[in-house]
Design an enzyme around this catalytic site. Structure first.
Site, PDB file in Angstrom:
ATOM      1  N   GLY A   1       7.661   3.041   2.323  1.00 17.09           N
ATOM      2  CA  GLY A   1       8.220   3.757   3.469  1.00 17.09           C
ATOM      3  C   GLY A   1       9.690   4.036   3.265  1.00 17.09           C
ATOM      4  O   GLY A   1      10.256   3.689   2.221  1.00 17.09           O
TER       5      GLY A   1
ATOM      6  N   SER B   1      12.099   2.768   4.981  1.00 13.53           N
ATOM      7  CA  SER B   1      12.955   1.605   5.188  1.00 13.53           C
ATOM      8  C   SER B   1      12.571   0.435   4.307  1.00 13.53           C
ATOM      9  O   SER B   1      13.316  -0.536   4.209  1.00 13.53           O
ATOM     10  CB  SER B   1      12.865   1.155   6.641  1.00 13.53           C
ATOM     11  OG  SER B   1      12.506   2.196   7.475  1.00 13.53           O
ATOM     12  N   GLY B   2      11.406   0.513   3.689  1.00 11.17           N
ATOM     13  CA  GLY B   2      10.972  -0.595   2.850  1.00 11.17           C
ATOM     14  C   GLY B   2       9.500  -0.420   2.515  1.00 11.17           C
ATOM     15  O   GLY B   2       8.923   0.648   2.733  1.00 11.17           O
ATOM     16  N   GLU B   3       8.905  -1.519   2.030  1.00 15.21           N
ATOM     17  CA  GLU B   3       7.499  -1.415   1.622  1.00 15.21           C
ATOM     18  C   GLU B   3       6.556  -1.409   2.815  1.00 15.21           C
ATOM     19  O   GLU B   3       6.871  -1.970   3.863  1.00 15.21           O
ATOM     20  CB  GLU B   3       7.154  -2.611   0.741  1.00 15.21           C
ATOM     21  CG  GLU B   3       7.658  -2.435  -0.670  1.00 15.21           C
ATOM     22  CD  GLU B   3       7.492  -3.699  -1.496  1.00 15.21           C
ATOM     23  OE1 GLU B   3       7.287  -4.783  -0.917  1.00 15.21           O
ATOM     24  OE2 GLU B   3       7.589  -3.580  -2.722  1.00 15.21           O
ATOM     25  N   VAL B   4       5.386  -0.793   2.615  1.00 13.94           N
ATOM     26  CA  VAL B   4       4.325  -0.883   3.620  1.00 13.94           C
ATOM     27  C   VAL B   4       3.202  -1.683   2.962  1.00 13.94           C
ATOM     28  O   VAL B   4       2.813  -1.394   1.832  1.00 13.94           O
ATOM     29  CB  VAL B   4       3.812   0.516   4.035  1.00 13.94           C
ATOM     30  CG1 VAL B   4       2.760   0.391   5.128  1.00 13.94           C
ATOM     31  CG2 VAL B   4       4.966   1.394   4.507  1.00 13.94           C
TER      32      VAL B   4
ATOM     33  N   ILE C   1       0.813  -1.224   0.000  1.00  9.30           N
ATOM     34  CA  ILE C   1       0.000   0.000   0.000  1.00  9.30           C
ATOM     35  C   ILE C   1       0.842   1.268   0.000  1.00  9.30           C
ATOM     36  O   ILE C   1       0.334   2.361  -0.182  1.00  9.30           O
ATOM     37  CB  ILE C   1      -0.970   0.037   1.213  1.00  9.30           C
ATOM     38  CG1 ILE C   1      -0.214  -0.217   2.525  1.00  9.30           C
ATOM     39  CG2 ILE C   1      -2.138  -0.889   1.015  1.00  9.30           C
ATOM     40  CD1 ILE C   1      -1.058   0.008   3.758  1.00  9.30           C
ATOM     41  N   GLY C   2       2.096   1.133   0.247  1.00  8.29           N
ATOM     42  CA  GLY C   2       2.895   2.363   0.291  1.00  8.29           C
ATOM     43  C   GLY C   2       4.364   2.028   0.315  1.00  8.29           C
ATOM     44  O   GLY C   2       4.768   0.866   0.433  1.00  8.29           O
TER      45      GLY C   2
ATOM     46  N   LYS D   1       4.906  -2.759   8.080  1.00  8.96           N
ATOM     47  CA  LYS D   1       6.076  -2.072   7.535  1.00  8.96           C
ATOM     48  C   LYS D   1       7.210  -3.058   7.499  1.00  8.96           C
ATOM     49  O   LYS D   1       7.492  -3.708   8.513  1.00  8.96           O
ATOM     50  CB  LYS D   1       6.486  -0.929   8.460  1.00  8.96           C
ATOM     51  CG  LYS D   1       5.800   0.343   8.201  1.00  8.96           C
ATOM     52  CD  LYS D   1       6.512   1.412   9.004  1.00  8.96           C
ATOM     53  CE  LYS D   1       5.810   2.726   8.836  1.00  8.96           C
ATOM     54  NZ  LYS D   1       6.520   3.800   9.493  1.00  8.96           N
TER      55      LYS D   1
ATOM     56  N   ASP E   1       8.667  16.191  13.302  1.00 11.17           N
ATOM     57  CA  ASP E   1       8.334  16.109  11.884  1.00 11.17           C
ATOM     58  C   ASP E   1       6.824  16.023  11.717  1.00 11.17           C
ATOM     59  O   ASP E   1       6.319  15.206  10.945  1.00 11.17           O
ATOM     60  CB  ASP E   1       9.032  14.898  11.265  1.00 11.17           C
ATOM     61  CG  ASP E   1       9.005  14.939   9.740  1.00 11.17           C
ATOM     62  OD1 ASP E   1       8.667  15.998   9.178  1.00 11.17           O
ATOM     63  OD2 ASP E   1       9.296  13.909   9.108  1.00 11.17           O
TER      64      ASP E   1
HETATM   65  P1  AMP Z   1       5.762   5.567   6.354  1.00 14.63           P
HETATM   66  O1  AMP Z   1       6.924   4.696   6.179  1.00 14.63           O
HETATM   67  O2  AMP Z   1       5.188   5.493   7.741  1.00 14.63           O
HETATM   68  O3  AMP Z   1       6.003   6.980   5.926  1.00 14.63           O
HETATM   69  O4  AMP Z   1       4.601   4.991   5.405  1.00 14.63           O
HETATM   70  C1  AMP Z   1       4.640   5.101   3.996  1.00 14.63           C
HETATM   71  C2  AMP Z   1       3.221   5.106   3.452  1.00 14.63           C
HETATM   72  O5  AMP Z   1       2.585   3.871   3.774  1.00 14.63           O
HETATM   73  C3  AMP Z   1       2.351   6.182   4.068  1.00 14.63           C
HETATM   74  O6  AMP Z   1       2.468   7.398   3.405  1.00 14.63           O
HETATM   75  C4  AMP Z   1       0.966   5.578   3.923  1.00 14.63           C
HETATM   76  O7  AMP Z   1       0.465   5.814   2.645  1.00 14.63           O
HETATM   77  C5  AMP Z   1       1.222   4.094   4.083  1.00 14.63           C
HETATM   78  N1  AMP Z   1       0.983   3.680   5.473  1.00 14.63           N
HETATM   79  C6  AMP Z   1       1.863   3.671   6.483  1.00 14.63           C
HETATM   80  N2  AMP Z   1       1.292   3.222   7.603  1.00 14.63           N
HETATM   81  C7  AMP Z   1       0.022   2.930   7.312  1.00 14.63           C
HETATM   82  C8  AMP Z   1      -1.089   2.448   8.064  1.00 14.63           C
HETATM   83  N3  AMP Z   1      -0.972   2.167   9.350  1.00 14.63           N
HETATM   84  N4  AMP Z   1      -2.261   2.272   7.433  1.00 14.63           N
HETATM   85  C9  AMP Z   1      -2.366   2.571   6.115  1.00 14.63           C
HETATM   86  N5  AMP Z   1      -1.370   3.032   5.352  1.00 14.63           N
HETATM   87  C10 AMP Z   1      -0.187   3.215   5.934  1.00 14.63           C
END
Ligand code: AMP
Length: 654
Positions: free
Chosen positions: A299, A301-304, A296-297, A322, A415
């Site tokens: 991050g 450090s890697g994929e979410v 879904i995203g 994560k 941040d």
């Molecule tokens: P981050 O590494 O926390 O910046 O996450 C990267 C992307 O993953 C974010 O911008 C969100 O789009 C998605 N994401 C992170 N955590 C969540 C979560 N708990 N639920 C849904 N999407 C998430």
């Protein structure tokens, strides 16, 4: 006469007026008697020691005093009698006025006695007595500790349900300072006096091979240090050169001052072995309990991923997982997991919830609650103009409540930005992104500052940019920017202005104008968050209060500004509504640089449209020798441009 009382927690102020009949003398004095009365029987007894009368209990010349150190939730009766030089000779009983009061709740009194029970190389066991006046049920004790003389650099706290604890993870042969305080539902008491304890010396026993290894390690350590210092020096030279050519990366020569805020959560990096923090705070989840369904995203450090978590005896939960990218270093693993150690210590409906970690499988994972609508900035951009102002304010209220909770714990986010807020299916916003390296390493909005750290300039308070003075007050500044992002549906703060111009404009008093449709009260709150002096900014608790009030009385959200507004300072040098500037001449006059009209005309800039397309080089070629004026012109052009963009964007919303 007229004995009045005013109770404040466990203190009371008594005030009275002189007796009607002073007995024909001018030497009237007052004595105050204190009696404590039982709730059930109504019987009273003398208050006893421990209570303070300010300025004193007897022979008071003035008609007022303050009584402190009373017990919480207790009935007291105070009698004030007037005496004079002949009272002792009178046969009549003394006359007095009386008042009954009930004290309110209060934090527990100070923990007085702490003893060291056991001292090891890496741990200290402490035991203490319950405070004299718990003033309620003690929920827990907080144990604050730090290396002697290093409190300003960092300290940690531990919590204990009972009146003893073992603090582990300490360095051998090191002097530590410990303080304990009690917490009840009324709040925390005062920290006890500091107790110093030195941990035991490590007694190494080495065989020859170990000695050789130690020598080798020391030598390689020295070599690494030398290499590091050389690299650092080179890096500085490189980054300086780089900064000169790239406005996004900046270097400020102001000194670096570190004053950490109080921390009531435990910083994972204060553990000698950060893995210990992970084990202490987080729950280990077996990898087989998680079904990963889709990415879904992405991050830092890697994929979410989106996944489902099924724990024994619990229903299946949708979760975000994560992952740590393959080929990570040990430091990356530690930093990655430190986010989980931090998150695990929080428990609030507006702070992202950690379900657990997976550290024992090949793939290291952090499992959190799943937020259906992802990050707030992209969510708002996707739903541009689709919410009522009230809905937006409710979202902000949630974020401020999460931040109030974090700041109460002493956690400084550093941040806070819409990109780091997650939104669930019910539009509840939660603060996220607690990684240690997040601000410093991978944030594209971050720019270099004095100490070599990277800072997301547009969201950061001036004192944090200049002196790295991060605090809850600097988080409040960032919250103001988040408010702006929300009301502007994910617009980039300060639009396309460069970081350098953002810093300079803010320094000169420019503040982001109200986005179109933004209630005046909300913009005012933003401006309050952007007070230059951090002590003038509201606290998160006050922000929550203001937003609550606006939500309760939504009529107050109706008053909006129709044009983008500028603060006083900027209005002095830029047109408030650029459309009212019909010519280059108008515009230059409005920024008090009318004297350069000829320079513009000679260079062929005869209309505002042409001016708005000018870049830095064009401004430099105008033949204006004062660099400050060149900069002022450039900033004003950027502001006009951003006003134009914002007006176009806002019309789109309407
Ligand atoms: P981050 O590494 O926390 O910046 O996450 C990267 C992307 O993953 C974010 O911008 C969100 O789009 C998605 N994401 C992170 N955590 C969540 C979560 N708990 N639920 C849904 N999407 C998430």
């Amino acid at each position: 006469m007229n004995l009045l009382s005013s109770v404040n927690g466990t203190s009371v102020t008594l005030e009275w007026t002189p007796p009607l009949d002073k007995g024909g003398r001018s030497d009237v004095m007052y004595n105050v008697l204190c009696r404590r009365c039982s709730w059930d029987s109504g019987q009273c007894e003398a208050c006893g020691a421990g209570i303070r009368f300010v300025p004193q209990q007897t022979n008071l010349a003035q008609g007022s005093l303050v009584v402190t150190n009373l017990l919480a939730h207790t009935n007291y009766s105070f009698w004030v009698e007037a005496t004079n030089g002949v009272s002792d000779l009178s046969l009549e009983p003394p006359r007095f006025a009386a008042v009954n009061i009930t004290t309110n709740q209060a934090a527990p009194s100070q923990v007085l006695a702490i003893h060291q029970e056991n001292v090891g190389q890496n741990s200290v066991t402490l035991i203490w007595q319950e405070p004299d006046q718990p003033n309620g049920i003690i929920l827990e004790y907080e144990i604050k500790f730090y290396e002697k003389d290093k409190e300003m650099q960092s300290y940690s706290t531990l919590k204990s349900k009972g009146n003893s604890t073992t603090v582990s993870g300490l360095k051998p042969a090191t002097r530590y300072v410990f303080q304990v305080r009690a917490r009840t539902s009324a709040g925390c008491g005062k920290f006890s006096q500091a107790v110093e304890v030195e941990t035991a010396k490590a007694i190494p026993r080495y065989d020859t091979t170990t000695v050789v290894w130690i020598c080798l390690t020391l030598i390689s350590g020295l070599v690494s240090l030398l290499l590091f210092l050389i690299c650092k020096k080179r890096h500085c030279g490189y980054s300086k050169a780089f900064q000169d050519s790239d406005e996004e990366k900046m270097h400020y020569q102001n000194g670096q001052v570190k004053f950490p805020e109080s921390k009531f959560y435990v910083e994972p990096h204060t553990y000698e072995d950060p893995c210990q923090a992970v084990h202490e705070f987080t729950r280990e989840i077996e990898a087989s309990r998680i079904k990963i369904e889709r990415v879904i995203g992405c991050g830092e450090s890697g994929e979410v991923c989106y996944g489902r978590l099924k724990l024994p005896g619990k229903r299946e939960l949708p979760v975000a997982v994560k992952t740590l990218k393959a080929g990570h270093t040990e430091k990356q693993r530690r930093d990655f997991l430190s986010e989980a150690s931090i998150m695990a210590q929080f428990d609030h409906p507006n702070v992202i919830r950690l379900e657990g970690v997976v550290t024992k499988s090949k793939l290291v994972m952090i499992v959190t609650e799943y937020m259906e609508n992802g990050s707030l900035d992209s969510f708002l951009r996707k739903h541009d103009g689709q919410f009522t102002v009230l809905q937006l304010v409710v979202m902000l209220r949630g974020i401020s409540a999460g931040m109030r909770y974090l700041s109460d714990l002493g956690y400084v986010h550093r941040d806070l930005a819409a990109r780091n807020i997650l939104v669930n299916g019910n539009l509840v916003c939660k603060v996220s992104d607690f990684g240690l390296s997040r601000v410093l390493e991978n944030n594209p909005d971050a720019a270099y500052t004095t100490s070599g750290g990277k800072i997301p300039i547009r969201w950061t308070a001036p004192e944090a940019i200049t002196y790295r003075k991060f605090s809850s007050a600097s988080d409040v500044w960032s919250f103001g920017v988040v408010m702006w992002e929300v009301l502007a549906y994910g617009e980039r703060p300060y639009w396309n202005m460069t970081n350098r111009d953002v810093i300079q404009s803010v320094e000169e008093g420019y503040r982001l104008p109200a986005p179109m449709g933004c209630p005046t009260a909300i913009h005012q709150l933003m401006l309050d968050c952007w007070q230059k002096d951090r002590s003038d900014r509201p606290r998160f608790s006050q922000i929550v209060g203001v937003l609550d009030k606006l939500i309760r009385i939504p009529q107050n959200l109706k008053c909006t500004s129709t044009i983008n507004r500028f603060t006083q300072t900027i209005s002095e040098r830029a047109c408030i509504d650029f459309t009212s500037c019909n010519s280059v001449e108008d515009w230059l006059d409005s920024i008090r640089l009318g004297r350069y009209q000829e320079n513009f005309a000679l260079a062929g800039y005869t209309s505002l449209g042409m001016v708005m397309r000018m870049n830095m080089e064009d401004v430099q070629n105008l033949g204006i020798s004062l660099v400050g004026h060149q900069r002022k012109i450039l900033t004003s052009i950027q502001i006009m441009r951003s006003q134009l963009l914002s007006t176009m964007g806002s019309r789109r919303h309407l």
